[in-house]
Design an enzyme around this catalytic site. Structure first.
Site: not given
Ligand code: BGC
Length: 827
Positions: A244
């Site tokens: 993530d």
């Molecule tokens: C989220 C993810 C997301 C990523 C990229 C993170 O804060 O938890 O679900 O894909 O950001 O935007």
């Protein structure tokens, strides 16, 4: 789950049907040196991996997900087809529709040059307070797996990779970067891991995303037991594990813990730092090779590696899909009719007059907040949808009623602002007109005038604001810093010495915090200043500045608006009230603290219902809200976050052109206090999943209190008789007959129960489901094959699934607490 031995051999396995790619991948890998390999494992920027022309590798682009494909930009310049929220998709209980959803998203991804979609989210609805509840499908692992798996299959039908996220137990937002979720092994296996396992087995996703949180003491990006032992060893997952955003913190821990790609870049714990760790002997190069091999396989599948045939060649791509029509179809199929006294819906024939009421009737809330945000190409509001659909013989009035929120937007047109950057001694490093109103977002190497980040000590946004209206203007801040906010000489906030802790993603994308109000006079300019001390947002590899000045004009008196709405309702044959949550209620980055509708919306509904006996309430929220007036109104229709075609779909359903097809994918409590799991705030950094496997309906079954509406509930516009049930060899056949006057669809749900009254199992659990479409009078047979897991439990002693022999009752009905028919099955 114990921290067992990590076995490298299971890692390098490449599945049989990727054999064709294996040769190309191995030869590409052999041509890369350590520096190139480690570069390949990290973002070159926020959304992409680097190209390596020396081996014919193009750059791979990723994008969120799940209701559209945002693309590289985080703004409206690059609009996206915007579909209903994941809760809505799950409410359709329709795997074919979920597959078409995936396919249309692949089409969007290809249009935008995206190769890997960062979706679906298959975490579970552990508690209704979870901030991203709207972004996950359900409280049930089987429904989640079926909808999520079909979505993945659809995305990948279109030659685009899907990323199943967030692995694992990322079910709430509070302290999400560090929280240690303590989950016993059986619960982990039977609930939280189950959708990942099923989707990997059935849909073979190209990627999973490692979550921010810890599980049982180990941070997920370094969790070798789960990422290597379970994911690759037991489940033979052959895709990549991508972190993530900002979740990867330690190069050695992550690469040996099974994390292949660290996102975002360019500042990263992989790349040169990882190469250095290998050279220093802290980690074997074989780990880097394994990760690079998987990234190359991903690139091969996406058609980005020279010499490798893409997983889906151009000639095999699905036929183009009409995105708008699909968005409208999913929305109508997802709407859940919870109550319909006296058959007030559908409005067919249309009444002579309708009073449409509510802020969200004009400004529909079509999606939830955070990284799931995309920018719609257009939005059909309920007001527009109804206006278009109604003929001249119905008069439609509109009143706002009560405002749902106190949202502040970034200081814009009425402000003339400068930004001043200073060092510790107060000397100016840069001073320039604010480029983006009150919003600041700079990376460390992109400060104005090339100012030096190392010396930066404060940033001030200041200038002149000319109000257009007299009254109490609200001001606020968003982002990271220790702020001092002064408006017209009034200090609204001063925390210069003690900056508050913020979630970095929330600081970049999230909400603004109201800081106070100042009485101002129209056309009299005043000075404003927002000083951010300690303005540096530093988290993992991210270094930069992100904060902003926000503002809201005086609110027009609600009392007058409420009175006007009530008067309009009293004068109309039918009143339709649209109530909603706001982006300050449902978003990534923070959890909810209550389930109330914001503002005076409850009062609005009650007052309207008191004057109009045909009051229909449309609930525009991604997840449960309390509806204290629920027995006082004629009809309640949940529309979730319905996506860009919101109003068109709403008109279809209200006027009877389409049936409300949805059934609850999550239990709807009457009050938050009744909900079985309400603890989402860690204690000393630890969140105990002490309820074990008892979440959602599994928990409500053991509760003295009944929910407002059970899991699986929802009416259509016709009625069904359950006529016959039989079960042989794990397949249940059910005959249902449409005994109403309209064509419709029933979602036949089968729940299993152990006749042995096993105290260690829920009373009943979802075992399968199917949809039946029938004309009036028509009977339909559906056949539901029950998965092996229906009759299994995770055995903590053997560390294996065990089939539990005995007598089971299989109940068929239209929700989790109903049993129209049942049959006994011996295992
Ligand atoms: C989220 C993810 C997301 C990523 C990229 C993170 O804060 O938890 O679900 O894909 O950001 O935007």
């Amino acid at each position: 789950m114990s921290q067992g031995q990590y076995i490298p051999s299971s890692e390098s396995r490449i599945a049989l049907d990727t054999r064709d790619h294996a040769v190309v991948v191995e030869s590409a890998l052999a041509r890369l040196d350590l520096d190139a390999k480690t570069r390949l494992l990290a973002g070159q920027d926020v959304w992409s991996l680097p190209a390596l022309p020396e081996i014919g590798l193009e750059s791979l682009v990723m994008s969120d997900g799940p209701v559209g494909v945002r693309g590289r930009a985080w703004n409206a310049a690059d609009p996206a087809l915007t579909l209903p929220s994941p809760t809505a998709l799950a409410a359709t209980w329709d795997t074919r529709l979920a597959r078409r959803t995936g396919r249309v998203l692949a089409q969007e991804a290809r249009r935008k040059g995206v190769h890997l979609l960062l979706a679906p989210t298959v975490n579970l609805h552990r508690s209704p307070l979870g901030g991203r509840h709207f972004e996950a499908y359900s409280e049930d692992p089987l429904l989640t797996a079926r909808i999520g798996g079909s979505y993945v299959a659809g995305v990948q039908d279109g030659g685009v990779g899907a990323t199943v996220k967030h692995f694992v137990a990322n079910d709430a937002e509070t302290e999400r970067f560090t929280v240690d979720n303590r989950v016993d092994e059986r619960t982990l296996r039977e609930l939280y891991l189950a959708p990942f396992e099923d989707i990997i087995a059935t849909a073979r996703p190209w990627a999973i995303m490692s979550a921010y949180n810890r599980v049982n003491g180990v941070t997920m990006t370094e969790h070798a037991d789960l990422q290597i032992g379970v994911l690759r060893g037991e489940w033979n997952f052959d895709g990549v594990a991508v972190s993530d955003w900002l979740a990867a913190r330690d190069a050695v821990g992550a690469i040996t813990g099974g994390l292949d790609i660290a996102m975002p870049g360019p500042m990263t714990i992989y790349g040169p730092a990882l190469a250095a760790a290998v050279r220093a002997g802290q980690v074997a190069e074989a780990h880097v090779d394994n990760a690079a091999r998987r990234v190359l396989l991903l690139a091969a599948r996406a058609g980005l590696l020279a010499g490798a045939e893409p997983a889906v060649p151009e000639s095999a791509l699905p036929a183009p899909i009409d995105g708008r029509a699909l968005a409208r179809e999913i929305a109508a199929r997802s709407f859940v009719l919870l109550r319909n006294e006296g058959g007030v819906l559908p409005l067919d024939p249309a009444p002579g007059s309708i009073a449409l009421i509510g802020a969200a009737a004009r400004e529909a809330r079509i999606l939830g907040g955070g990284s799931a945000t995309v920018f719609p190409e257009h939005i059909v509001s309920p007001l527009e949808g109804l206006r278009d659909a109604l003929s001249g013989s119905t008069s439609l009035s509109y009143e706002r009623g009560a405002d749902p929120g106190d949202g502040l937007g970034v200081a814009g047109a009425d402000f003339v602002l400068r930004t001043v950057l200073r060092d510790e001694s107060g000397s100016i490093l840069a001073d320039e007109p604010a480029q983006r109103g009150g919003a600041i977002r700079w990376l460390a190497d992109g400060l104005p005038d090339g100012a030096d980040y190392t010396n930066l000590a404060s940033v001030e946004i200041s200038g002149v604001f000319t109000p257009r209206r007299s009254g109490a203007h609200s001001f606020g801040t968003k982002g990271a810093g220790g702020f001092r906010l002064i408006v017209d000489g009034v200090t609204l906030l001063d925390e210069v010495g003690s900056p508050a802790l913020v979630d970095p993603i929330d600081a970049i994308t999230g909400r603004s915090v109201p800081r106070g109000q100042v009485e101002l006079v129209a056309d009299r300019p005043v000075r404003v200043s927002l000083l951010a001390s300690a303005p540096k947002l530093e988290f993992g590899a991210l270094r930069g500045v992100s904060f902003g000045l926000t503002h809201r004009d005086p609110v027009v008196d609600d009392e007058q608006r409420l009175d006007a709405a009530v008067a309009a309702a009293a004068a109309a044959e039918v009143a339709i009230v649209v109530v909603s949550t706001t982006e300050f209620v449902e978003s990534e980055g923070f959890d909810r603290t209550d389930l109330r509708l914001p503002g005076r919306q409850d009062e609005l509904v009650r007052r309207v219902a008191a004057v109009n006996p045909r009051t229909v309430v449309v609930v525009n929220s991604g997840s449960p809200v309390e509806m204290p007036w629920r027995t006082e109104v004629s009809a309640i229709l949940l529309t979730w976050f319905p996506g860009q075609e919101a109003g068109a779909a709403l008109a279809d359903v209200l006027l009877g052109v389409a049936e409300p097809g949805g059934r609850l994918p999550t239990t709807w409590p009457a009050r938050l206090a009744d909900a079985p799991v309400t603890e989402v705030v860690p204690d000393g950094g630890v969140l105990e999943y002490s309820e074990g496997p008892y979440i959602g309906y599994r928990a409500w079954q053991r509760h003295d209190i009944a929910p407002a509406y059970p899991f699986g509930h929802g009416f259509g516009y016709t009625e069904w008789d359950y006529e016959r049930i039989e079960s042989t060899a794990g397949t249940v056949r059910v005959r249902v007959r449409n005994v109403g006057a309209r064509a419709g669809r029933e979602i036949v749900q089968v729940y299993a129960a152990s006749a042995a009254d096993d105290p260690a199992r829920p009373d009943r659990w979802l075992a399968g489901f199917a949809t039946a479409d029938a004309a009036p009078g028509e009977a339909v047979d559906v056949s539901i094959t029950l998965p092996e897991r229906t009759f299994q439990r995770w055995d903590e002693h053997t560390g294996k699934w065990a089939t539990i022999p005995g007598r089971y009752e299989l109940h068929a009905g239209h929700h989790s607490a109903a049993s129209e028919l049942s049959v006994t099955q011996h295992i």
